[in-house]
Scaffold this motif. Structure first.
Motif, PDB file in Angstrom:
ATOM      1  N   ASP A 179      39.280 -15.308  30.092  1.00 53.17           N
ATOM      2  CA  ASP A 179      38.330 -14.663  29.189  1.00 53.17           C
ATOM      3  C   ASP A 179      37.958 -15.673  28.106  1.00 53.17           C
ATOM      4  O   ASP A 179      38.779 -16.023  27.257  1.00 53.17           O
ATOM      5  N   ARG A 180      36.713 -16.136  28.146  1.00 50.57           N
ATOM      6  CA  ARG A 180      36.265 -17.149  27.180  1.00 50.57           C
ATOM      7  C   ARG A 180      35.680 -16.522  25.920  1.00 50.57           C
ATOM      8  O   ARG A 180      35.135 -17.212  25.078  1.00 50.57           O
ATOM      9  N   GLY A 181      35.776 -15.170  25.824  1.00 49.38           N
ATOM     10  CA  GLY A 181      35.254 -14.476  24.647  1.00 49.38           C
ATOM     11  C   GLY A 181      33.767 -14.233  24.784  1.00 49.38           C
ATOM     12  O   GLY A 181      33.118 -14.772  25.700  1.00 49.38           O
ATOM     13  N   PRO A 182      33.214 -13.390  23.891  1.00 50.61           N
ATOM     14  CA  PRO A 182      31.788 -13.071  23.984  1.00 50.61           C
ATOM     15  C   PRO A 182      30.942 -14.339  23.954  1.00 50.61           C
ATOM     16  O   PRO A 182      31.227 -15.264  23.195  1.00 50.61           O
ATOM     17  N   GLN A 183      29.944 -14.374  24.816  1.00 49.46           N
ATOM     18  CA  GLN A 183      29.063 -15.544  24.895  1.00 49.46           C
ATOM     19  C   GLN A 183      27.773 -15.274  24.133  1.00 49.46           C
ATOM     20  O   GLN A 183      27.361 -14.120  24.003  1.00 49.46           O
ATOM     21  N   PRO A 184      27.117 -16.326  23.640  1.00 50.05           N
ATOM     22  CA  PRO A 184      25.869 -16.124  22.889  1.00 50.05           C
ATOM     23  C   PRO A 184      24.859 -15.309  23.699  1.00 50.05           C
ATOM     24  O   PRO A 184      24.677 -15.573  24.889  1.00 50.05           O
ATOM     25  N   GLY A 185      24.302 -14.314  23.069  1.00 51.98           N
ATOM     26  CA  GLY A 185      23.252 -13.528  23.718  1.00 51.98           C
ATOM     27  C   GLY A 185      23.749 -12.449  24.647  1.00 51.98           C
ATOM     28  O   GLY A 185      22.970 -11.780  25.312  1.00 51.98           O
ATOM     29  N   VAL A 186      25.052 -12.263  24.757  1.00 47.70           N
ATOM     30  CA  VAL A 186      25.582 -11.225  25.645  1.00 47.70           C
ATOM     31  C   VAL A 186      26.449 -10.279  24.826  1.00 47.70           C
ATOM     32  O   VAL A 186      27.465 -10.698  24.267  1.00 47.70           O
ATOM     33  N   ALA A 187      26.048  -9.018  24.760  1.00 46.60           N
ATOM     34  CA  ALA A 187      26.871  -8.042  24.040  1.00 46.60           C
ATOM     35  C   ALA A 187      28.171  -7.846  24.809  1.00 46.60           C
ATOM     36  O   ALA A 187      28.132  -7.652  26.024  1.00 46.60           O
ATOM     37  N   HIS A 189      30.287  -5.511  25.289  1.00 51.21           N
ATOM     38  CA  HIS A 189      30.487  -4.307  26.095  1.00 51.21           C
ATOM     39  C   HIS A 189      29.605  -4.295  27.332  1.00 51.21           C
ATOM     40  O   HIS A 189      29.764  -3.466  28.204  1.00 51.21           O
ATOM     41  N   ARG A 190      28.636  -5.212  27.415  1.00 55.10           N
ATOM     42  CA  ARG A 190      27.727  -5.227  28.566  1.00 55.10           C
ATOM     43  C   ARG A 190      28.221  -6.179  29.651  1.00 55.10           C
ATOM     44  O   ARG A 190      27.531  -6.436  30.618  1.00 55.10           O
ATOM     45  N   CYS A 191      29.403  -6.713  29.486  1.00 50.39           N
ATOM     46  CA  CYS A 191      29.819  -7.741  30.428  1.00 50.39           C
ATOM     47  C   CYS A 191      31.211  -7.444  30.969  1.00 50.39           C
ATOM     48  O   CYS A 191      32.148  -7.253  30.202  1.00 50.39           O
ATOM     49  N   ASP A 192      31.344  -7.338  32.295  1.00 49.91           N
ATOM     50  CA  ASP A 192      32.689  -7.291  32.875  1.00 49.91           C
ATOM     51  C   ASP A 192      32.790  -8.438  33.882  1.00 49.91           C
ATOM     52  O   ASP A 192      31.786  -9.106  34.158  1.00 49.91           O
ATOM     53  N   PRO A 193      34.001  -8.694  34.425  1.00 49.36           N
ATOM     54  CA  PRO A 193      34.134  -9.890  35.257  1.00 49.36           C
ATOM     55  C   PRO A 193      33.254  -9.911  36.499  1.00 49.36           C
ATOM     56  O   PRO A 193      33.095 -10.958  37.111  1.00 49.36           O
ATOM     57  N   SER A 194      32.689  -8.760  36.887  1.00 47.45           N
ATOM     58  CA  SER A 194      31.840  -8.790  38.088  1.00 47.45           C
ATOM     59  C   SER A 194      30.437  -9.265  37.750  1.00 47.45           C
ATOM     60  O   SER A 194      29.614  -9.508  38.630  1.00 47.45           O
ATOM     61  N   GLU A 195      30.130  -9.391  36.460  1.00 53.73           N
ATOM     62  CA  GLU A 195      28.785  -9.815  36.066  1.00 53.73           C
ATOM     63  C   GLU A 195      28.768 -11.314  35.774  1.00 53.73           C
ATOM     64  O   GLU A 195      29.769 -11.880  35.388  1.00 53.73           O
ATOM     65  N   CYS A 197      27.898 -13.197  33.325  1.00 57.08           N
ATOM     66  CA  CYS A 197      27.463 -13.342  31.938  1.00 57.08           C
ATOM     67  C   CYS A 197      28.118 -14.533  31.246  1.00 57.08           C
ATOM     68  O   CYS A 197      27.929 -14.752  30.063  1.00 57.08           O
ATOM     69  N   GLY A 198      28.925 -15.278  31.992  1.00 59.24           N
ATOM     70  CA  GLY A 198      29.499 -16.490  31.421  1.00 59.24           C
ATOM     71  C   GLY A 198      30.777 -16.280  30.621  1.00 59.24           C
ATOM     72  O   GLY A 198      31.430 -17.238  30.229  1.00 59.24           O
ATOM     73  N   ARG A 199      31.126 -15.005  30.363  1.00 60.85           N
ATOM     74  CA  ARG A 199      32.327 -14.765  29.559  1.00 60.85           C
ATOM     75  C   ARG A 199      33.604 -14.999  30.377  1.00 60.85           C
ATOM     76  O   ARG A 199      34.568 -15.562  29.876  1.00 60.85           O
ATOM     77  N   TYR A 200      33.590 -14.540  31.632  1.00 64.10           N
ATOM     78  CA  TYR A 200      34.810 -14.598  32.455  1.00 64.10           C
ATOM     79  C   TYR A 200      34.675 -15.666  33.535  1.00 64.10           C
ATOM     80  O   TYR A 200      33.710 -15.658  34.301  1.00 64.10           O
ATOM     81  N   LEU A 201      35.639 -16.529  33.583  1.00 65.27           N
ATOM     82  CA  LEU A 201      35.625 -17.597  34.575  1.00 65.27           C
ATOM     83  C   LEU A 201      36.687 -17.282  35.630  1.00 65.27           C
ATOM     84  O   LEU A 201      37.879 -17.225  35.324  1.00 65.27           O
TER      85      LEU A 201
END
Ligand code: ALA
Length: 322
Positions: A179-187, A189-195, A197-201
């Motif tokens: 979990d890299r923490g919230p990423q710029p431009g991505v809320a 709560h709108r991001c889980d590991p299946s998306e 969104c760059g937060r989860y590697l």
């Protein structure tokens, strides 16, 4: 930790747990004309998993070169999509099951590779209470709020249900992400590991192979349950070398990137369009080299066409921006 140390540490860890090391199979599997390219560490082992051939041991460990054509157009847009990569994997053939697979994976990540447990999250298939309880209670590795239940085949969502193709061996899976923490431009709560969104590697996928899927989609339980896991070497290297999200800054790509910089006179990390092109040149030329080494030649059809596409795309980006 350089990539050679990562490979060796992975192999030695599983050898110490009774696994036998097998060499990488080629990118084109001789005995399996149904697949275009080897796209997972488990593919060369399918005859062992389905009981057609006797495995050299019930526990195996490999570093498999793999190619995934589906990601060609994604390469370059970010630092982590690749077509060609090395997959580290440990496998249990009718031997150990979910608890050991998760336990050993976690031990290797946190004790040997030094991952901070507080930065990791895991996913399970939505109704896999057994795996969920192993993570949260039995081994007590993660709290409930760092677990995600994902997918549901009945709703057409195959997240956390893994199979190499439409029919054959398959089962629910559990994945570990950094979990890299919230990423710029991505809320958040709108991001889980299946998306995407760059937060989860994604780091590690544990597949609990327990079904045979028929052409009509029905799942028949396997007599012999197997463990199939896969870790992308390039992903591990990103985190362990402090460049999470950018494989091109790891020692696996740096020599190529330096060469591209010296040929183009441009620097990586300064302009978006140049970065995109540099990544494409580096990634595709690396993949193309392994294709050619495994006996594939450019052509108008089949595997050779994929190679031609890689070379064309790399050449185009070499000319336009890099
Ligand atoms: N076979 C699994 C994968 O490729 C581990 O993700």
């Amino acid at each position: 930790m350089n990539s050679e140390e990562i490979r060796e540490r992975f192999i030695k860890f599983f050898e110490a747990k009774g696994h036998v090391r097998l060499p990488s199979a080629p990118l084109v599997l001789k005995d399996d004309p149904s697949v275009l390219f080897t796209s997972a560490g488990m593919q060369p082992l399918v005859p062992y998993f389905n009981g057609v051939k006797q495995p050299p041991a019930k526990r195996l460990v490999t570093i498999q070169k793999v190619f995934r054509a589906t990601d060609i157009e994604e390469v370059g847009k970010d630092g982590y999509h690749q077509t060609f990569f090395e997959m580290l994997g440990n496998f249990g053939i009718g031997d150990y099951w979910k608890k050991e697979a998760i336990d050993w994976g976690w031990e290797l990540l946190t004790k040997q590779f030094g991952f901070d447990p507080a930065t990791l999250v895991a996913t399970v298939y939505f109704d896999d209470d057994e795996a969920f309880d192993i993570w949260t209670k039995e081994l007590a590795l993660l709290p409930n709020d760092r677990m995600f239940r994902l997918g549901n085949l009945a709703l057409g969502d195959d997240t956390n249900f893994w199979s190499p193709g439409p029919i054959g061996l398959c089962g629910p899976c559990s994945e570990v992400f950094v979990d890299r923490g919230p990423q710029p431009g991505v809320a958040p709560h709108r991001c889980d590991p299946s998306e995407n969104c760059g937060r989860y590697l994604e780091i590690w996928n544990f597949v609990f192979q327990q079904y045979d899927r028929k052409a009509d989609g029905s799942l028949t339980p396997l007599k012999m349950k197997n463990i199939d896991t896969g870790v992308g070497l390039e992903r591990l290297a990103q985190v362990l070398q402090g460049v999470a999200g950018d494989a091109y800054r790891t020692d696996l790509f740096q020599p190529l990137m330096k060469k591209i910089e010296s040929l183009s006179g441009k620097k990586y990390g300064q302009a978006k369009d140049v970065d995109l092109s540099m990544r494409i040149v580096a990634e595709h030329s690396r993949a193309a080299t392994f294709f050619i080494a495994d006996g594939i030649a450019p052509s108008n059809e089949w595997r050779g066409y994929v190679l031609r596409r890689l070379i064309r795309r790399a050449a185009l980006h070499g000319r336009t921006s890099a």
